[in-house]
Write an enzyme that holds these catalytic residues in place. Structure first.
Site, PDB file in Angstrom:
ATOM      1  N   GLU B 307      45.605  35.011  37.946  1.00 15.33           N
ATOM      2  CA  GLU B 307      44.459  34.512  38.708  1.00 15.33           C
ATOM      3  C   GLU B 307      43.786  35.728  39.300  1.00 15.33           C
ATOM      4  OE1 GLU B 307      41.959  34.176  40.782  1.00 15.33           O
ATOM      5  OE2 GLU B 307      43.150  33.474  42.494  1.00 15.33           O
ATOM      6  N   GLU B 316      36.036  40.682  39.316  1.00 15.31           N
ATOM      7  CA  GLU B 316      37.161  41.419  39.911  1.00 15.31           C
ATOM      8  C   GLU B 316      38.007  42.072  38.814  1.00 15.31           C
ATOM      9  OE1 GLU B 316      39.096  39.119  42.975  1.00 15.31           O
ATOM     10  OE2 GLU B 316      37.216  38.777  44.036  1.00 15.31           O
TER      11      GLU B 316
END
Lengths: 507, 507
Positions: B307, B316
């Protein structure tokens, strides 16, 4: 590092190699592309980088004159002349069409270099006399003339054939596209050097002399010449050129004159006194060392002569000064100048934009500059902005002004980018005697004024067919006067210089 | 000091008093004016001043919903309800149409105050019980109820009738329109507090558990349950929530699991060890204190769970991390998530624009922000930007991306101003189990992600009927990844963040 974008000059169908993606994405198989649009999009994506320049490919067909004109405001560095752009003259040598010749001459005038490219379609001319005879290494690897030599010879011939620059242009060449802050003649005293430069402008003083002469003739009928002495005041006399012009007008018309020369700059007053002594004008001229706005005149004037005009007419505060001075003008007296009008027109001026941008602040984009405009494109005919008439004895006269102007862009030009507005003035000195720098009516061979430039913080893209609407304000406060300006069509800009925060002229 | 511009909400014919000049100047005697256009021109002339706000006059007719929607991205401070906007109910009291009610509720949600204005057209309702009985000075000058009280009562009733904010919205209320810099999870270690917040997102981990369960069932047939032990690696295990979800999925499906929990943050690893001890998972879970990009796995995994998603999916650097981690995934292994896609849509967001402008530099306009978008108007449906699929064993896979998108603006909306682009993501965890914040498909009650916002240095005016074309690049260099973006239609913007000069995510 500079990046030159090579673009076709003509509006053309996209070429397979460089526009393939564009065509495929749009599902269009044929499309006329204005290469200026390509340049403009690229330039905007690069945020007007000053490292971005243009090299134009010149082929046999040329777009309209107005379409071409846009490039003179852009950073064009080279014109790449394709050999197939050349025609063949009666002797079999390459030459260019009249339109191509004119374009190339304009490029030379803008320091754009010519590059010749393509296959030779013409015979190589004989070796010019003398070139290779004494120095066989002249072209090291080419004892035989280069295949493109005939083209080069022709381009060199066009260059050499150009008219030499007029003396005035030569004098001004170093001022081209150089931004100067306008004078603050009320707050600052001019330097002796500045007076000296301006006094050399023979044409300007000749026009004043003509105006004064006409006014004297109107004022004093031939049968009253011997009994009438006209009181003439020169306000802002400087070192005396307008005094001289007035006295010469009197002599020329046989009118008697009594002159008051009012000047606030004590340094100029000293020179003025010397001049009067030297010329023997003591009985004719009274020098008043005072600001015209506060002087108490001993008598009223028939004629008030002044030269307080800036590049934009009223921008050196002639209206405010003459409002003060007209107190000592007779009710039926004459002001020379009797009126002046400012003019503007939208221009492309990427060089000026980049020079202003280099300051990295907003204030420099909200300042008007005096500048010898050269690498610019004018995009629409000039229009009048503000007019001031003197004397103005109306009770509630104000020097505040507001004008909204809508410019229709030049026909067949295509879209364009407006970096700002070029400003000029024209002044009626007296009746049909005028003086000015408005391009259509400019007084020839006068060098006292360069145009003024009002920049835009963000250059405005004007699509083909759209007008541009601009608003100008002249604002007045007790100690300063300033301009504000804004564009509202095709897209609104911010109001520039609101409250005179960046640029003003002190009273 | 703030200036409120009072404008009619509806598209209307200009009123004699305030638009007289405009009409006269244009020689138009009747013209439908979109009041948003008036506001927009004024705002542009004022250079987006943050002191400029709007008060909207609400009358009986309302423009289209999309036209109304634009105002929610503007600094509207007050809605002035004209009494003639009210209807009369069966009992003779004022009420509003359904559309007016809905609008007013939306205004309340955006902290826009209601003002009642006009002549009373309705009878004054009886004094509500108790209001005046004990305190006759309640309305000092009005022992009799004010003529507008019935309208006020009705508006108050609408306010009180509003649904209470859901708990999540209440929790997020202080984050509304507050710009946050996105996390740099690779360069920085997260704070314990940050883990704690994210771990509370039950919905997210439930989705992961469902995905792992489905993958386990697909991977291990029912008849092989007793003989097969599935190797599952959690990369970026943090303090263990995905380990827990995976183990719960195994338990739920009766599959045997061997878990490797890889985590680079040594602080999180300590907590992870405690958790495993506490839960008695020592035989099931091996903790690896290492960066997944350099760990040498002792065996290959059947399932890789991660995740690493940001608000914009890949922002990210999940792609770069999983490129490193897929080395230890079996060739037929499963990645959870198996793909993720970013989405954008153009928005009006004057508040965000002004907050960014307050920094007075370009860099802040070339940064993407995580922000709980509230006072915005969405101007077109979302569109996909970039998709990443895992695992990706193709030899020349690159994580660089480029997409050009053309947005058709909402119908019947009129022109609008685009301050930037709202960004979202949706992720396929496994097969039909997805997770995301893209508005049309957003996972309900999940709070781990706010949207992302890509601003524009200069807001772009999109005329009615014109699309907006935007380009997004995802660029990769050895030590950083960044986005660049630019608008080309209707007018080109500069390329934002070129070479990642203002904003990047470190590897």
């Amino acid at each position: 590092m500079h990046l030159w974008l090579r673009l076709p000059l003509e509006k053309s169908e996209p070429m397979d190699d460089d526009l393939d993606n564009k065509v495929k994405n749009n599902n269009q198989t044929s499309e006329i592309v204005d290469s200026w649009e390509l340049w403009n999009s690229f330039r905007l994506l690069c945020d007007h980088s000053s490292q971005l320049c243009v090299a134009l490919d010149i082929s046999s067909t040329l777009p309209s004159i107005n379409s071409l004109g846009r490039w003179f405001g852009e950073p064009v560095r080279a014109a790449i002349l394709q050999t197939n752009a050349f025609l063949t003259n009666a002797k079999g040598y390459p030459c260019l069409s009249k339109r191509h010749q004119k374009l190339l001459t304009a490029f030379f005038n803008h320091s754009i270099q010519a590059i010749i490219s393509g296959r030779s379609n013409h015979k190589v001319s004989p070796v010019p006399e003398g070139v290779l005879s004494g120095d066989e290494n002249y072209i090291e690897d080419a004892p035989v003339r280069h295949a493109l030599s005939p083209y080069l010879d022709y381009v060199a011939y066009l260059y050499q054939r150009m008219d030499p620059l007029p003396e005035q242009e030569r004098f001004e060449i170093n001022y081209r596209d150089f931004l100067q802050s306008p004078l603050q003649p009320l707050m600052d005293n001019l330097e002796a050097q500045t007076y000296e430069t301006f006094e050399k402008d023979v044409v300007k003083y000749t026009q004043y002399q003509r105006a004064v002469a006409k006014a004297l003739v109107d004022r004093v009928p031939d049968d009253a010449v011997s009994t009438t002495r006209t009181v003439l005041m020169v306000v802002g006399a400087g070192r005396g050129p307008l005094v001289r012009a007035s006295l010469q007008a009197a002599e020329e018309t046989g009118r008697k004159l009594k002159v008051y020369a009012v000047e606030k700059n004590p340094n100029a007053v000293i020179t003025l006194h010397s001049l009067i002594k030297l010329e023997g004008w003591e009985s004719l001229v009274t020098v008043i060392s005072s600001d015209m706005r506060c002087w108490d005149a001993p008598e009223k004037a028939d004629i008030l002569v002044s030269e307080l005009l800036g590049s934009f007419g009223d921008n050196e505060l002639s209206p405010e000064c003459l409002d003060g001075a007209q107190r000592f003008l007779k009710p039926d007296g004459i002001s020379i100048p009797s009126s002046y009008t400012s003019f503007i027109q939208p221009i492309t001026a990427s060089k000026l934009h980049n020079d202003i941008k280099a300051h990295k602040d907003i204030a420099h984009f909200e300042t008007a500059y005096v500048v010898k405009l050269h690498r610019i494109a004018t995009l629409a005919p000039t229009q009048q902005v503000f007019t001031f008439t003197h004397p103005n004895f109306s009770a509630n006269a104000s020097n505040q002004r507001y004008t909204k102007l809508q410019f229709e862009m030049l026909p067949d030009m295509g879209s364009c980018l407006v970096h700002g507005f070029a400003g000029y003035f024209d002044s009626v000195l007296y009746k049909d005697v005028h003086l000015g720098i408005e391009p259509n009516t400019a007084t020839p061979n006068m060098f006292s004024w360069f145009p003024i430039f009002f920049p835009l913080r963000k250059p405005i893209y004007v699509p083909d067919g759209s007008p541009i609407e601009v608003h100008f304000w002249r604002c007045c406060a007790p100690t300063k006067v300033w301009y504000e300006w804004a564009v509202t069509t095709p897209t609104p800009s911010p109001i520039h210089n609101s409250n005179g925060r960046s640029y003003w002229v002190g009273l």
